[in-house]
Design a protein around this motif. Structure first.
Motif, PDB file in Angstrom:
ATOM      1  N   LEU A  93      40.217  50.576  34.563  1.00 20.27           N
ATOM      2  CA  LEU A  93      41.617  51.138  34.581  1.00 20.27           C
ATOM      3  C   LEU A  93      42.432  50.020  35.241  1.00 20.27           C
ATOM      4  CD1 LEU A  93      41.370  54.919  35.716  1.00 20.27           C
ATOM      5  CD2 LEU A  93      41.280  53.838  33.493  1.00 20.27           C
ATOM      6  N   TYR A 132      43.852  62.394  20.216  1.00 20.72           N
ATOM      7  CA  TYR A 132      43.156  63.634  20.875  1.00 20.72           C
ATOM      8  C   TYR A 132      43.995  64.018  22.319  1.00 20.72           C
ATOM      9  CZ  TYR A 132      39.319  63.684  17.891  1.00 20.72           C
ATOM     10  OH  TYR A 132      38.655  63.970  16.623  1.00 20.72           O
ATOM     11  N   ILE A 133      44.551  62.904  22.779  1.00 17.97           N
ATOM     12  CA  ILE A 133      45.068  63.243  24.238  1.00 17.97           C
ATOM     13  C   ILE A 133      46.708  62.811  24.235  1.00 17.97           C
ATOM     14  CG2 ILE A 133      44.863  62.588  26.728  1.00 17.97           C
ATOM     15  CD1 ILE A 133      42.642  63.887  25.575  1.00 17.97           C
ATOM     16  N   PHE A 142      40.280  61.991  39.655  1.00 15.60           N
ATOM     17  CA  PHE A 142      41.409  61.618  40.092  1.00 15.60           C
ATOM     18  C   PHE A 142      41.968  62.425  41.194  1.00 15.60           C
ATOM     19  CE2 PHE A 142      40.752  60.098  35.735  1.00 15.60           C
ATOM     20  CZ  PHE A 142      41.249  58.744  35.841  1.00 15.60           C
ATOM     21  N   ASN A 165      35.767  50.778  36.360  1.00 16.59           N
ATOM     22  CA  ASN A 165      35.826  51.302  35.170  1.00 16.59           C
ATOM     23  C   ASN A 165      37.201  50.846  34.177  1.00 16.59           C
ATOM     24  OD1 ASN A 165      37.900  53.012  36.081  1.00 16.59           O
ATOM     25  ND2 ASN A 165      37.087  54.777  35.283  1.00 16.59           N
ATOM     26  N   PHE A 189      43.411  67.520  30.716  1.00 15.87           N
ATOM     27  CA  PHE A 189      43.957  67.422  29.525  1.00 15.87           C
ATOM     28  C   PHE A 189      44.824  69.060  29.454  1.00 15.87           C
ATOM     29  CE2 PHE A 189      40.544  64.736  28.342  1.00 15.87           C
ATOM     30  CZ  PHE A 189      41.011  63.657  29.022  1.00 15.87           C
ATOM     31  N   ASN A 220      44.488  65.260  36.648  1.00 13.82           N
ATOM     32  CA  ASN A 220      44.416  64.670  35.087  1.00 13.82           C
ATOM     33  C   ASN A 220      43.728  65.388  34.141  1.00 13.82           C
ATOM     34  OD1 ASN A 220      45.932  62.762  36.177  1.00 13.82           O
ATOM     35  ND2 ASN A 220      44.781  61.066  36.073  1.00 13.82           N
ATOM     36  N   HIS A 239      46.492  70.360  27.189  1.00 18.32           N
ATOM     37  CA  HIS A 239      46.702  71.056  25.812  1.00 18.32           C
ATOM     38  C   HIS A 239      45.271  71.753  25.591  1.00 18.32           C
ATOM     39  CE1 HIS A 239      45.456  66.863  25.222  1.00 18.32           C
ATOM     40  NE2 HIS A 239      45.376  67.155  23.972  1.00 18.32           N
ATOM     41  N   ARG A 278      51.073  58.935  32.795  1.00 18.72           N
ATOM     42  CA  ARG A 278      50.123  57.726  32.632  1.00 18.72           C
ATOM     43  C   ARG A 278      48.571  58.467  33.014  1.00 18.72           C
ATOM     44  NH1 ARG A 278      50.106  52.126  34.343  1.00 18.72           N
ATOM     45  NH2 ARG A 278      48.904  52.583  36.081  1.00 18.72           N
ATOM     46  N   GLY A 279      48.411  59.238  33.765  1.00 17.20           N
ATOM     47  CA  GLY A 279      47.214  59.821  34.113  1.00 17.20           C
ATOM     48  C   GLY A 279      46.554  60.511  32.791  1.00 17.20           C
ATOM     49  N   GLN A 280      47.176  60.801  31.972  1.00 11.06           N
ATOM     50  CA  GLN A 280      46.398  61.453  30.841  1.00 11.06           C
ATOM     51  C   GLN A 280      45.594  60.329  30.143  1.00 11.06           C
ATOM     52  OE1 GLN A 280      46.258  64.663  29.829  1.00 11.06           O
ATOM     53  NE2 GLN A 280      46.811  65.334  31.779  1.00 11.06           N
ATOM     54  N   GLU A 291      44.637  57.440  31.317  1.00  7.93           N
ATOM     55  CA  GLU A 291      43.668  56.665  32.076  1.00  7.93           C
ATOM     56  C   GLU A 291      42.576  58.008  32.204  1.00  7.93           C
ATOM     57  OE1 GLU A 291      45.514  56.496  36.067  1.00  7.93           O
ATOM     58  OE2 GLU A 291      46.362  54.659  35.539  1.00  7.93           O
ATOM     59  N   ALA A 292      42.791  59.268  32.100  1.00  8.56           N
ATOM     60  CA  ALA A 292      41.606  59.985  32.202  1.00  8.56           C
ATOM     61  C   ALA A 292      40.761  59.934  30.775  1.00  8.56           C
ATOM     62  CB  ALA A 292      42.123  61.634  32.138  1.00  8.56           C
ATOM     63  N   ALA A 293      41.530  59.794  29.715  1.00  3.51           N
ATOM     64  CA  ALA A 293      41.016  59.708  28.561  1.00  3.51           C
ATOM     65  C   ALA A 293      40.297  58.336  28.414  1.00  3.51           C
ATOM     66  CB  ALA A 293      42.215  59.593  27.248  1.00  3.51           C
ATOM     67  N   LYS A 294      40.749  57.382  29.183  1.00  2.00           N
ATOM     68  CA  LYS A 294      39.788  56.146  29.041  1.00  2.00           C
ATOM     69  C   LYS A 294      38.645  56.148  29.911  1.00  2.00           C
ATOM     70  CE  LYS A 294      43.569  52.754  29.006  1.00  2.00           C
ATOM     71  NZ  LYS A 294      44.423  51.745  29.837  1.00  2.00           N
ATOM     72  N   ALA A 295      38.880  57.002  31.058  1.00  2.00           N
ATOM     73  CA  ALA A 295      37.581  57.343  31.947  1.00  2.00           C
ATOM     74  C   ALA A 295      36.537  57.886  31.403  1.00  2.00           C
ATOM     75  CB  ALA A 295      38.149  57.939  33.144  1.00  2.00           C
ATOM     76  N   VAL A 296      36.892  58.956  30.299  1.00  2.00           N
ATOM     77  CA  VAL A 296      35.749  59.713  29.882  1.00  2.00           C
ATOM     78  C   VAL A 296      35.183  58.930  28.694  1.00  2.00           C
ATOM     79  CG1 VAL A 296      36.605  61.956  30.679  1.00  2.00           C
ATOM     80  CG2 VAL A 296      37.210  61.095  28.363  1.00  2.00           C
ATOM     81  N   ARG A 329      33.974  67.552  33.888  1.00  2.00           N
ATOM     82  CA  ARG A 329      34.392  66.679  32.551  1.00  2.00           C
ATOM     83  C   ARG A 329      33.506  65.482  32.763  1.00  2.00           C
ATOM     84  NH1 ARG A 329      40.433  65.323  31.834  1.00  2.00           N
ATOM     85  NH2 ARG A 329      40.216  64.024  33.539  1.00  2.00           N
ATOM     86  N   PRO A 365      49.081  64.257  20.635  1.00  2.00           N
ATOM     87  CA  PRO A 365      49.329  65.943  20.682  1.00  2.00           C
ATOM     88  C   PRO A 365      50.309  66.466  21.888  1.00  2.00           C
ATOM     89  CG  PRO A 365      47.029  65.473  20.634  1.00  2.00           C
ATOM     90  CD  PRO A 365      47.479  64.203  20.849  1.00  2.00           C
ATOM     91  N   GLN A 366      50.110  65.805  23.014  1.00  2.00           N
ATOM     92  CA  GLN A 366      51.000  66.167  23.986  1.00  2.00           C
ATOM     93  C   GLN A 366      52.535  65.742  23.719  1.00  2.00           C
ATOM     94  OE1 GLN A 366      49.846  66.266  28.066  1.00  2.00           O
ATOM     95  NE2 GLN A 366      47.681  65.502  27.417  1.00  2.00           N
ATOM     96  N   ARG A 398      32.540  52.363  30.747  1.00  2.00           N
ATOM     97  CA  ARG A 398      33.288  53.637  31.043  1.00  2.00           C
ATOM     98  C   ARG A 398      32.496  55.003  30.630  1.00  2.00           C
ATOM     99  NH1 ARG A 398      38.937  51.995  28.603  1.00  2.00           N
ATOM    100  NH2 ARG A 398      39.692  50.864  30.573  1.00  2.00           N
TER     101      ARG A 398
END
Lengths: 263, 412
Positions: free
Chosen positions: A73, B322-323, A106, A71, A112, A110, A114, B303-305, B307-312, A172, B326-327, A99
């Protein structure tokens, strides 16, 4: 499966699929370098629709790198990667397309931090798929029910146990209705008593016909759920086979050594 | 211990004193020395405030301190603006609350006793200051204005939740948002069309300079921080050069440059007013610091944040919006607010560097007035200025701590 006696290269195995026979993921001669270090060397793998492939191997063998290339990364340096007919290139549209069709779970969840659990799940469907909020939340609750924690919807990830967080992470990923799910050591960061609940969720997912590539150290899971097991070492696919073949009758010395170390 | 072995009960206060102030001979010595110094300082301060200080100079010049030489004929516009802003602030707060209720983040909007008490504590110090200023005022005008402002704020706060809770469709939401955004701008023009920038002064000017600069420097700081992390070499170079150049120069020098050197490049007729130049300098200066603070925040997001944002499947802009951002922003709230407080206090430099008639400049000039000349009243006027700055800075600081708690910084 081809006959191992006269198999000069194990890649013959790697490209022979089980499952429906329709190729969902194809890796052809994929190389990946980190500086001068070769993380992946001439990796060939075909995964068909609805197939579950478990990837095992010692740490540093390139398992995670391989699925992270699928994907994008990580960017592969040579070879082709095709996911559901879309070849990964530098074109951002292709990357985004892949993607969207590919969920990833993961090792360290990971989530979010917030966003609430429900918002974690609905964010991508709403922003990427343009789903209306009410519909996305309905879907989110459905998925949370699927992973058996609908009562946690309003909480924040920090308030959940590791096992619950990982199940939210699975929900998710599923919210984007992916055709493929990639799992990168999903249970390695969990306390032992929580591993079972996550593996159960993954088993249900596999039973529902999801195409899955799972990097894991859970040999029981591999034996029970995998259609094929891929063994990697030093950035290469060393051996591929059905779980029975793989655990009971491994062909390669490297595989035998690894299995003797962990079993 | 008594002879019978029964424990003697000493008064709790004595035990506390012993434990905390007189534990060892050194402790006792320190307690006595610092105790004496503190008592002396408190005595001196109190006697200055209540006995020796001659506050007549503040009372007589209150208007000058608050609004400078703002023409009397147009003070009414200012009062209307204050009332309007109060109403707008109330409306905005209520609107936000309504939104939160709609999204389920807050259950209801009931004013329970504990909530009322909380608000009272939050407002207590600024309210005390306003009360002090009102008692110093010699005309009924300020009383009327304050009363009207309070009423407007309450009305706004009561109407706001209604607007926030209902959708009115996308068009309606756009109308509400643009009206809310337009109110302060409209009020600004309402004042500035009557009285140009250069006639503004006093504490009002400090507040206005700070407010404009804060609003403008924040987005610029975010852009610079992102620019410095950009993969595009030119963007990165420009952002980095800008940040390092600005941070390498003292603010005072930049203000002087804006005041003097601008004339070399721009003809007098086109040159912006001094206050505008001050806002530009404060904005550009603070943005460079904000950029570095925000960059620190960006680096603190794992970094994982991303990566997760990319992955979704989020697009790069949404990954950031969005990710990551804000943090990043909430991770560095204390440093950001610190920088903004610093900006607010630095508005006094515009008085000395550019001759703007802001609070400190007024405070410094008052003791030379005919009525007070030679009486050495600089202590009184400077103390007053210090109090004004302290109350606003402290309020900002406290609100930032509150914000931090509400956003749950630290408990991931």
């Amino acid at each position: 499966m081809t006959d191992h006696e006269d198999t000069p290269a194990v890649y013959a195995d790697a490209t022979a699929m089980t499952g429906s026979g329709e190729a969902m993921i194809e890796l052809e001669h994929v190389d990946k370098f980190f500086g001068s270090f070769r993380a992946l060397g001439d990796v060939n793998l075909k995964v068909s629709s609805q197939e579950v492939v478990v990837v095992i191997g010692p740490s540093g063998s390139g398992k995670s790198t391989m699925i992270r290339c699928i994907n994008r990364l990580e960017e592969h340096d040579a070879g082709r990667i095709v996911v559901d007919g879309t070849e990964l290139s530098n074109d951002i549209r292709n990357i985004t397309e892949v993607r969207r069709e590919t969920g990833m779970v993961f090792q360290s969840f990971n989530l979010f931090p917030h966003l609430s659990v429900l918002d974690n799940i609905t964010l991508a469907p709403r922003k990427v798929r343009k789903m209306p909020k009410a519909k996305a939340e309905e879907l989110g609750m459905e998925l949370l029910t699927l992973v058996k924690i609908p009562e946690q919807a309003g909480k924040y990830p920090g308030q959940l146990s590791g096992g619950q967080q990982q199940r939210v992470a699975i929900a998710r990923s599923l919210a984007m209705k992916p055709k493929v799910m990639l799992f990168d050591e999903p249970t390695s960061a969990l306390d032992p008593e929580m591993i079972g609940e996550v593996l159960d969720t993954m088993k249900e997912l596999a039973a529902s016909g999801m195409t899955m590539i799972v990097v894991t150290h859970e040999m029981g899971f591999a034996r029970e759920v995998a259609d094929r097991v891929v063994f990697m070492a030093d950035g290469q696919i060393v051996e591929v086979g059905t779980p029975e073949h793989f655990f009971d009758d491994p062909q390669e010395e490297r595989t035998k050594l690894f299995l003797s170390q962990i079993l | 211990m008594s002879a019978t072995g029964a424990p003697t009960r000493r008064p709790a206060a004595l035990v506390w004193l012993r434990r905390n102030l007189f534990r060892s001979p050194l402790d006792s010595l320190l307690t006595i020395v610092f105790g004496a110094v503190s008592i002396w300082l408190i005595y001196k301060t109190l006697s200055f405030i209540f006995i020796t200080g001659r506050w007549e100079i503040i009372r007589v010049n209150l208007r000058l301190l608050m609004i400078g030489r703002f023409p009397e004929a147009h003070v009414l516009r200012l009062a209307i603006t204050v009332v309007g802003l109060a109403g707008w602030g109330g409306l905005l707060a209520g609107f936000i609350r309504g939104r939160q209720i709609r999204s389920g983040r807050v259950a209801d909007d009931r004013f329970t006793l504990s909530r009322v008490l909380d608000i009272a504590v939050r407002l207590s110090i600024p309210a005390l200051l306003v009360l002090l200023l009102l008692t110093l005022a010699q005309t009924p005008g300020p009383w009327i204005m304050t009363g009207a402002a309070v009423v407007a704020a309450i009305i706004g706060r009561a109407v706001g939740p209604f607007l926030g809770r209902h959708t009115f469709g996308p068009a309606g939401a756009a109308v509400i948002a643009s009206v809310l955004a337009a109110v302060p701008v409209a009020l600004y023009f309402y004042v500035v069309t009557a009285v140009g920038f250069d006639d503004w002064g006093g504490f009002m000017l400090n507040l206005f300079l700070a407010l404009c600069s804060i609003v403008l420097c924040f987005p610029l700081g975010v852009l610079l921080a992102l620019g410095r992390r950009s993969a595009l070499p030119l963007v990165k170079l420009v952002s980095t050069a800008y940040i390092e150049l600005i941070r390498g120069a003292p603010l005072f020098v930049l203000l002087l440059l804006a005041n003097v050197a601008l004339g070399f490049f721009v003809p007098d007729t086109l040159a912006p007013s001094t206050s505008t130049r001050a806002i530009v300098v404060f904005t550009l200066f603070t943005a460079a610091y904000m950029a570095e603070i925000i960059r620190g925040g960006l680096q603190s997001v794992p970094r994982g944040q991303l990566e997760a944002a990319k992955a979704v499947g989020l697009s790069p802009v949404r990954q950031m919006g969005y990710i990551v951002l804000p943090q990043a922003l909430r991770n560095v709230i204390p440093a950001q607010i610190g920088q903004l407080i610093s900006l607010f206090k630095d508005t006094t430099l515009a008085g000395i560097a550019m001759g703007l008639f802001e609070l400190l400049n007024v405070a410094g000039a008052l003791p030379a007035q005919a009525d007070f000349r030679g009486q050495g009243l600089i202590g009184e006027t400077i103390t007053f200025a210090a109090l004004m700055f302290w109350v606003v800075s402290y309020t900002m600081s406290r609100e930032s701590q509150r914000l931090e708690k509400r956003l749950g910084v630290g408990d991931r």
